[in-house]
Write a protein that holds these residues in place. Structure first.
Motif, PDB file in Angstrom:
ATOM      1  N   VAL A  80       1.441   9.170  -4.483  1.00 13.04           N
ATOM      2  CA  VAL A  80       1.434   9.940  -3.232  1.00 13.04           C
ATOM      3  C   VAL A  80       0.892  11.341  -3.500  1.00 13.04           C
ATOM      4  O   VAL A  80       0.014  11.841  -2.778  1.00 13.04           O
ATOM      5  CB  VAL A  80       2.857  10.028  -2.618  1.00 13.04           C
ATOM      6  CG1 VAL A  80       2.911  11.102  -1.534  1.00 13.04           C
ATOM      7  CG2 VAL A  80       3.276   8.691  -2.026  1.00 13.04           C
ATOM      8  N   ILE A  81       1.384  11.980  -4.552  1.00 17.17           N
ATOM      9  CA  ILE A  81       0.933  13.327  -4.900  1.00 17.17           C
ATOM     10  C   ILE A  81      -0.533  13.311  -5.317  1.00 17.17           C
ATOM     11  O   ILE A  81      -1.308  14.207  -4.961  1.00 17.17           O
ATOM     12  CB  ILE A  81       1.831  13.913  -6.003  1.00 17.17           C
ATOM     13  CG1 ILE A  81       3.261  14.079  -5.469  1.00 17.17           C
ATOM     14  CG2 ILE A  81       1.281  15.258  -6.492  1.00 17.17           C
ATOM     15  CD1 ILE A  81       4.275  14.523  -6.505  1.00 17.17           C
TER      16      ILE A  81
ATOM     17  N   GLN B 286     -13.013   3.365   3.342  1.00 18.14           N
ATOM     18  CA  GLN B 286     -12.599   2.050   2.845  1.00 18.14           C
ATOM     19  C   GLN B 286     -11.322   1.583   3.533  1.00 18.14           C
ATOM     20  O   GLN B 286     -11.179   0.416   3.881  1.00 18.14           O
ATOM     21  CB  GLN B 286     -12.382   2.106   1.333  1.00 18.14           C
ATOM     22  CG  GLN B 286     -13.667   2.324   0.545  1.00 18.14           C
ATOM     23  CD  GLN B 286     -13.403   2.626  -0.915  1.00 18.14           C
ATOM     24  OE1 GLN B 286     -12.299   2.424  -1.406  1.00 18.14           O
ATOM     25  NE2 GLN B 286     -14.408   3.134  -1.605  1.00 18.14           N
ATOM     26  N   TYR B 287     -10.404   2.517   3.720  1.00 21.08           N
ATOM     27  CA  TYR B 287      -9.124   2.183   4.350  1.00 21.08           C
ATOM     28  C   TYR B 287      -9.320   1.751   5.799  1.00 21.08           C
ATOM     29  O   TYR B 287      -8.766   0.741   6.245  1.00 21.08           O
ATOM     30  CB  TYR B 287      -8.189   3.385   4.281  1.00 21.08           C
ATOM     31  CG  TYR B 287      -6.776   3.079   4.719  1.00 21.08           C
ATOM     32  CD1 TYR B 287      -5.870   2.516   3.837  1.00 21.08           C
ATOM     33  CD2 TYR B 287      -6.357   3.357   6.012  1.00 21.08           C
ATOM     34  CE1 TYR B 287      -4.567   2.235   4.222  1.00 21.08           C
ATOM     35  CE2 TYR B 287      -5.057   3.084   6.416  1.00 21.08           C
ATOM     36  CZ  TYR B 287      -4.166   2.524   5.509  1.00 21.08           C
ATOM     37  OH  TYR B 287      -2.876   2.237   5.915  1.00 21.08           O
ATOM     38  N   LEU B 288     -10.112   2.495   6.539  1.00 23.79           N
ATOM     39  CA  LEU B 288     -10.356   2.166   7.945  1.00 23.79           C
ATOM     40  C   LEU B 288     -11.111   0.849   8.078  1.00 23.79           C
ATOM     41  O   LEU B 288     -10.862   0.068   8.996  1.00 23.79           O
ATOM     42  CB  LEU B 288     -11.108   3.298   8.633  1.00 23.79           C
ATOM     43  CG  LEU B 288     -10.359   4.630   8.749  1.00 23.79           C
ATOM     44  CD1 LEU B 288     -11.213   5.667   9.460  1.00 23.79           C
ATOM     45  CD2 LEU B 288      -9.030   4.444   9.465  1.00 23.79           C
TER      46      LEU B 288
ATOM     47  N   LYS C 138       3.606   1.560  -0.225  1.00 20.06           N
ATOM     48  CA  LYS C 138       2.479   1.919  -1.078  1.00 20.06           C
ATOM     49  C   LYS C 138       1.986   3.332  -0.761  1.00 20.06           C
ATOM     50  O   LYS C 138       1.871   3.726   0.404  1.00 20.06           O
ATOM     51  CB  LYS C 138       1.332   0.922  -0.902  1.00 20.06           C
ATOM     52  CG  LYS C 138       1.654  -0.483  -1.390  1.00 20.06           C
ATOM     53  CD  LYS C 138       1.868  -0.506  -2.888  1.00 20.06           C
ATOM     54  CE  LYS C 138       2.092  -1.903  -3.413  1.00 20.06           C
ATOM     55  NZ  LYS C 138       2.330  -1.908  -4.878  1.00 20.06           N
ATOM     56  N   ALA C 139       1.652   4.054  -1.823  1.00 18.27           N
ATOM     57  CA  ALA C 139       1.277   5.459  -1.685  1.00 18.27           C
ATOM     58  C   ALA C 139       0.105   5.691  -0.737  1.00 18.27           C
ATOM     59  O   ALA C 139       0.145   6.586   0.110  1.00 18.27           O
ATOM     60  CB  ALA C 139       0.950   6.035  -3.068  1.00 18.27           C
ATOM     61  N   LEU C 140      -0.946   4.883  -0.867  1.00 18.76           N
ATOM     62  CA  LEU C 140      -2.120   5.095  -0.025  1.00 18.76           C
ATOM     63  C   LEU C 140      -1.789   4.875   1.445  1.00 18.76           C
ATOM     64  O   LEU C 140      -2.261   5.617   2.316  1.00 18.76           O
ATOM     65  CB  LEU C 140      -3.268   4.171  -0.444  1.00 18.76           C
ATOM     66  CG  LEU C 140      -4.598   4.399   0.272  1.00 18.76           C
ATOM     67  CD1 LEU C 140      -5.111   5.824   0.056  1.00 18.76           C
ATOM     68  CD2 LEU C 140      -5.648   3.394  -0.204  1.00 18.76           C
ATOM     69  N   ASP C 141      -0.955   3.884   1.742  1.00 23.61           N
ATOM     70  CA  ASP C 141      -0.537   3.640   3.129  1.00 23.61           C
ATOM     71  C   ASP C 141       0.258   4.822   3.674  1.00 23.61           C
ATOM     72  O   ASP C 141       0.087   5.219   4.830  1.00 23.61           O
ATOM     73  CB  ASP C 141       0.308   2.363   3.212  1.00 23.61           C
ATOM     74  CG  ASP C 141      -0.496   1.111   2.920  1.00 23.61           C
ATOM     75  OD1 ASP C 141      -1.694   1.081   3.255  1.00 23.61           O
ATOM     76  OD2 ASP C 141       0.066   0.169   2.349  1.00 23.61           O
TER      77      ASP C 141
ATOM     78  N   LEU D 266      -1.911  11.291   7.405  1.00 21.32           N
ATOM     79  CA  LEU D 266      -3.177  11.968   7.701  1.00 21.32           C
ATOM     80  C   LEU D 266      -3.702  11.574   9.079  1.00 21.32           C
ATOM     81  O   LEU D 266      -4.168  12.424   9.844  1.00 21.32           O
ATOM     82  CB  LEU D 266      -4.218  11.635   6.632  1.00 21.32           C
ATOM     83  CG  LEU D 266      -4.133  12.387   5.308  1.00 21.32           C
ATOM     84  CD1 LEU D 266      -5.107  11.790   4.301  1.00 21.32           C
ATOM     85  CD2 LEU D 266      -4.423  13.880   5.498  1.00 21.32           C
ATOM     86  N   ILE D 267      -3.654  10.297   9.382  1.00 20.51           N
ATOM     87  CA  ILE D 267      -4.100   9.833  10.702  1.00 20.51           C
ATOM     88  C   ILE D 267      -3.174  10.380  11.777  1.00 20.51           C
ATOM     89  O   ILE D 267      -3.610  10.842  12.828  1.00 20.51           O
ATOM     90  CB  ILE D 267      -4.160   8.294  10.747  1.00 20.51           C
ATOM     91  CG1 ILE D 267      -5.247   7.788   9.784  1.00 20.51           C
ATOM     92  CG2 ILE D 267      -4.445   7.796  12.179  1.00 20.51           C
ATOM     93  CD1 ILE D 267      -5.237   6.286   9.551  1.00 20.51           C
TER      94      ILE D 267
END
Length: 200
Positions: free
Chosen positions: A47-48, A68-70, A149-152, A158-159
């Motif tokens: 996350v950090i 990539q995420y979108l 999960k950190a990226l989620d 952010l969104i």
């Protein structure tokens, strides 16, 4: 033992860099401020790491990880378009350093609300008063629900879908902040919750 640990960090960073070859190794290393901390889990460290990457190079983060995420989630709306525009125009920021007092503060809230099945920042002013003496100036808190999960977690904040003020996004990209504490804990209703606290 020390060599094995360093090799593990190097392998993790190399794997991370391979996913986005446009990120330079030195930038990824600079962003990985929590790498050596034993009190954080792998996902809490990540996350950090992701937060520091978006702060170090907002535009590149938007062109790589966000895109990539979108593409993978098929999420396209006013909030994602707003984030893309924000990352294109935000100047690079300092990295955030992990702080154990902020971590313990975040963990206490994530654990309590996780067990009670609650959401939000209840009694934030009262809670923060107990550690404010350790920091100066502005402090803030982000809470995320349903993601392990950190990226989620980072993408969700952010969104900032449904939050008109975009307060969570603004906290992540606030140039005044220098320190962060974050904790991911089980949640009675939403499976997981992540709390992150910021200070300068």
């Amino acid at each position: 033992m020390r060599l094995s640990f360093l090799l593990l960090i190097f392998f993790s960073l190399s794997t991370f860099a391979q996913k986005n070859l446009r990120w330079k190794d030195e930038v990824t290393r600079k962003a990985n401020t929590a790498a050596d901390l034993k009190y954080l889990t792998k996902e809490e460290k990540a996350v950090i790491l992701y937060i520091n990457l978006v702060r170090l190079d907002p535009k590149l983060f938007g062109e790589t990880y966000l895109r990539q995420y979108l593409d993978s989630t098929k999420q396209k709306d006013t909030y994602t378009r707003s984030l893309i525009k924000t990352l294109e125009t935000t100047k690079p920021l300092n990295v955030l350093m992990p702080d154990q007092k902020l971590y313990e503060f975040a963990k206490a809230h994530a654990t309590k609300f996780g067990k009670e099945g609650k959401i939000g920042h209840e009694n934030y002013t009262e809670r923060i008063s107990k550690i404010r003496k350790n920091f100066g100036g502005t402090m803030a808190e982000n809470c995320d629900y349903g993601n392990k999960k950190a990226l989620d977690v980072v993408m969700s904040l952010l969104i900032d879908e449904g939050i008109k003020s975009l307060g969570h996004r603004e906290n992540i990209l606030d140039p005044e902040f220098k320190f962060i504490g974050t904790s991911i804990q089980p949640h009675k209703k939403h499976e997981w919750n992540c709390v992150m606290d910021f200070a300068n």
